[in-house]
Scaffold this motif. Structure first.
Motif, PDB file in Angstrom:
ATOM      1  N   GLY A 179       0.872  -3.809  -6.024  1.00 44.54           N
ATOM      2  CA  GLY A 179       1.211  -2.545  -5.380  1.00 44.54           C
ATOM      3  C   GLY A 179       0.355  -1.427  -5.924  1.00 44.54           C
ATOM      4  N   ILE A 180      -0.007  -0.507  -5.031  1.00 44.26           N
ATOM      5  CA  ILE A 180      -0.736   0.681  -5.472  1.00 44.26           C
ATOM      6  C   ILE A 180       0.028   1.922  -5.029  1.00 44.26           C
ATOM      7  N   ASP A 181      -0.156   2.996  -5.773  1.00 46.98           N
ATOM      8  CA  ASP A 181       0.446   4.274  -5.407  1.00 46.98           C
ATOM      9  C   ASP A 181      -0.314   5.374  -6.125  1.00 46.98           C
ATOM     10  N   LEU A 182      -0.274   6.569  -5.553  1.00 49.02           N
ATOM     11  CA  LEU A 182      -0.882   7.726  -6.207  1.00 49.02           C
ATOM     12  C   LEU A 182      -0.050   8.221  -7.379  1.00 49.02           C
ATOM     13  N   SER A 183       1.249   7.890  -7.386  1.00 54.30           N
ATOM     14  CA  SER A 183       2.183   8.475  -8.337  1.00 54.30           C
ATOM     15  C   SER A 183       2.489   7.547  -9.506  1.00 54.30           C
ATOM     16  N   ALA A 184       2.117   7.968 -10.701  1.00 52.30           N
ATOM     17  CA  ALA A 184       2.466   7.198 -11.891  1.00 52.30           C
ATOM     18  C   ALA A 184       3.967   7.161 -12.103  1.00 52.30           C
ATOM     19  N   GLU A 185       4.647   8.252 -11.723  1.00 52.26           N
ATOM     20  CA  GLU A 185       6.101   8.306 -11.890  1.00 52.26           C
ATOM     21  C   GLU A 185       6.798   7.279 -11.012  1.00 52.26           C
ATOM     22  N   GLU A 186       6.329   7.127  -9.779  1.00 56.30           N
ATOM     23  CA  GLU A 186       6.919   6.115  -8.898  1.00 56.30           C
ATOM     24  C   GLU A 186       6.702   4.708  -9.471  1.00 56.30           C
ATOM     25  N   LEU A 187       5.512   4.442  -9.983  1.00 59.37           N
ATOM     26  CA  LEU A 187       5.232   3.118 -10.532  1.00 59.37           C
ATOM     27  C   LEU A 187       6.035   2.845 -11.797  1.00 59.37           C
ATOM     28  N   LEU A 220       0.850  -1.191   0.000  1.00 52.48           N
ATOM     29  CA  LEU A 220       0.000   0.000   0.000  1.00 52.48           C
ATOM     30  C   LEU A 220       0.885   1.239   0.000  1.00 52.48           C
ATOM     31  N   GLY A 221       0.917   1.965  -1.129  1.00 57.05           N
ATOM     32  CA  GLY A 221       1.833   3.088  -1.280  1.00 57.05           C
ATOM     33  C   GLY A 221       3.226   2.580  -1.590  1.00 57.05           C
ATOM     34  N   CYS A 222       3.338   1.796  -2.654  1.00 56.89           N
ATOM     35  CA  CYS A 222       4.562   1.032  -2.927  1.00 56.89           C
ATOM     36  C   CYS A 222       5.712   1.867  -3.464  1.00 56.89           C
ATOM     37  N   GLY A 223       5.456   3.105  -3.880  1.00 53.95           N
ATOM     38  CA  GLY A 223       6.539   3.950  -4.369  1.00 53.95           C
ATOM     39  C   GLY A 223       7.281   3.316  -5.527  1.00 53.95           C
ATOM     40  N   ASP A 224       8.610   3.360  -5.470  1.00 52.91           N
ATOM     41  CA  ASP A 224       9.415   2.873  -6.594  1.00 52.91           C
ATOM     42  C   ASP A 224       9.651   1.368  -6.558  1.00 52.91           C
ATOM     43  N   GLY A 225       8.977   0.651  -5.640  1.00 53.19           N
ATOM     44  CA  GLY A 225       8.952  -0.803  -5.702  1.00 53.19           C
ATOM     45  C   GLY A 225      10.040  -1.538  -4.949  1.00 53.19           C
ATOM     46  N   LEU A 226      10.824  -0.855  -4.101  1.00 57.00           N
ATOM     47  CA  LEU A 226      11.894  -1.542  -3.392  1.00 57.00           C
ATOM     48  C   LEU A 226      11.362  -2.676  -2.513  1.00 57.00           C
ATOM     49  N   LEU A 227      10.303  -2.408  -1.747  1.00 55.95           N
ATOM     50  CA  LEU A 227       9.768  -3.435  -0.867  1.00 55.95           C
ATOM     51  C   LEU A 227       9.203  -4.602  -1.664  1.00 55.95           C
ATOM     52  N   LEU A 228       8.539  -4.322  -2.765  1.00 54.11           N
ATOM     53  CA  LEU A 228       8.039  -5.400  -3.617  1.00 54.11           C
ATOM     54  C   LEU A 228       9.189  -6.242  -4.150  1.00 54.11           C
ATOM     55  N   GLU A 229      10.293  -5.617  -4.506  1.00 50.89           N
ATOM     56  CA  GLU A 229      11.449  -6.357  -4.994  1.00 50.89           C
ATOM     57  C   GLU A 229      12.002  -7.279  -3.904  1.00 50.89           C
ATOM     58  N   LEU A 230      12.052  -6.791  -2.672  1.00 47.42           N
ATOM     59  CA  LEU A 230      12.492  -7.628  -1.559  1.00 47.42           C
ATOM     60  C   LEU A 230      11.543  -8.807  -1.348  1.00 47.42           C
ATOM     61  N   LEU A 231      10.249  -8.548  -1.479  1.00 50.43           N
ATOM     62  CA  LEU A 231       9.263  -9.603  -1.312  1.00 50.43           C
ATOM     63  C   LEU A 231       9.357 -10.665  -2.409  1.00 50.43           C
ATOM     64  N   ALA A 232       9.914 -10.296  -3.555  1.00 54.56           N
ATOM     65  CA  ALA A 232      10.010 -11.219  -4.690  1.00 54.56           C
ATOM     66  C   ALA A 232      11.283 -12.058  -4.657  1.00 54.56           C
ATOM     67  N   GLU A 233      12.175 -11.811  -3.713  1.00 47.72           N
ATOM     68  CA  GLU A 233      13.461 -12.511  -3.676  1.00 47.72           C
ATOM     69  C   GLU A 233      13.309 -13.952  -3.196  1.00 47.72           C
TER      70      GLU A 233
END
Length: 276
Positions: A76-84, A52-65
């Motif tokens: 992941g969701i975020d308000l910012s298209a640039e972050e996604l 929730l509010g994943c930003g540039d995806g660092l936490l998702l990358e850790l979760l995928a390891e």
């Protein structure tokens, strides 16, 4: 319905993508883990995880390891298209379901996830009862919610000194150069968090304060403290003066190895979605 706060966050993150990761990813708790790694480990048993509010995806990358990560379904969701856009460039995040949307209106089926994480994002959100209700809806009974919330300065170091220098500037800025007020004050305390999340169907939360050591070279320390939302609207000349004053004072505190001591507290909160 979008809010003034959300419009501000979209504009800020369009101009400063990955600002939170640059500020905090190098920080370490006493056990050597980053705040992102601590969150990852809190949902280690979960196979379908929402950030929730994943930003540039660092936490998702850790979760995928690792082997467990390869079997996970991630979103992941975020308000910012640039972050996604940045998140999609991470190799480990390429298979994640990433969407620009609000936490108050999650575009997922009931009970779709068994885990949800949020790093320094939940504390910024408005209409938190609606957020809690949506999280309860998309988490299956027994699902885990794990979040990191800001906890303030850890005492006597660069982070605290920065606040002492910056707060008068925030207060003196004209109205058009002030950031809006973010979040719900109830989420700053254990009791307040339960006040919001228990009626939505969550069990009493576990609440822990963790000290994150952010010490490093002076340039890195400025990236950490310079990511404050309140700084975004300030006049460039004011910002330049603040940076010069802060760097001069921070340099005087340097350790023998040249690092500037800096630390902050975070609140690590874990809550389980109830059975009913």
């Amino acid at each position: 319905m979008t809010t003034v706060q959300e419009d501000f966050l979209r504009t800020f993150h369009a101009a400063h993508p990955a600002v939170t990761v640059r500020a905090m990813a190098h920080g370490r708790a006493e056990d050597g883990r980053s705040s992102y790694e601590i969150l990852r480990d809190r949902v280690s048993a979960c196979g379908r995880v929402l950030d929730l509010g994943c930003g540039d995806g660092l936490l998702l990358e850790l979760l995928a390891e690792g082997e467990a990560g390869a079997r996970r379904t991630l979103a992941g969701i975020d308000l910012s298209a640039e972050e996604l856009t940045l998140a999609r460039r991470r190799p480990g995040v390429s298979g994640a379901d990433l969407r620009v949307c609000r936490a108050q209106q999650l575009p997922f089926q009931d009970g779709w996830f068994d885990g949800c994480v949020s790093h320094m994002a939940l504390m910024l959100m408005s209409d938190v009862e609606q957020v809690a209700a949506e999280l309860a809806r998309v988490l299956e009974p027994g699902g885990t919610l794990a979040v990191v919330l800001g906890g303030g300065a850890a005492g006597g170091e660069a982070y605290e000194r920065f606040l002492q220098l910056a707060k008068p500037l925030f207060q003196a800025a004209p109205a058009e150069q002030r950031s809006p007020s973010f979040g719900d004050r109830r989420l700053r305390t254990h009791e307040g968090f339960d006040e919001v999340f228990r009626p939505a169907g969550f069990e009493p939360a576990k609440w822990e304060t963790v000290r994150i050591d952010l010490s490093g070279p002076l340039e890195q320390i400025w990236r950490t403290v310079g990511g404050f939302y309140d700084l975004g609207p300030l006049d460039a000349a004011v910002m330049a003066e603040l940076r010069a004053r802060f760097e001069a004072e921070a340099a005087a505190t340097a350790l023998p190895d040249g690092r500037i001591p800096c630390a902050m507290n975070v609140r690590l909160v874990t809550a389980v979605r109830g059975a009913s």
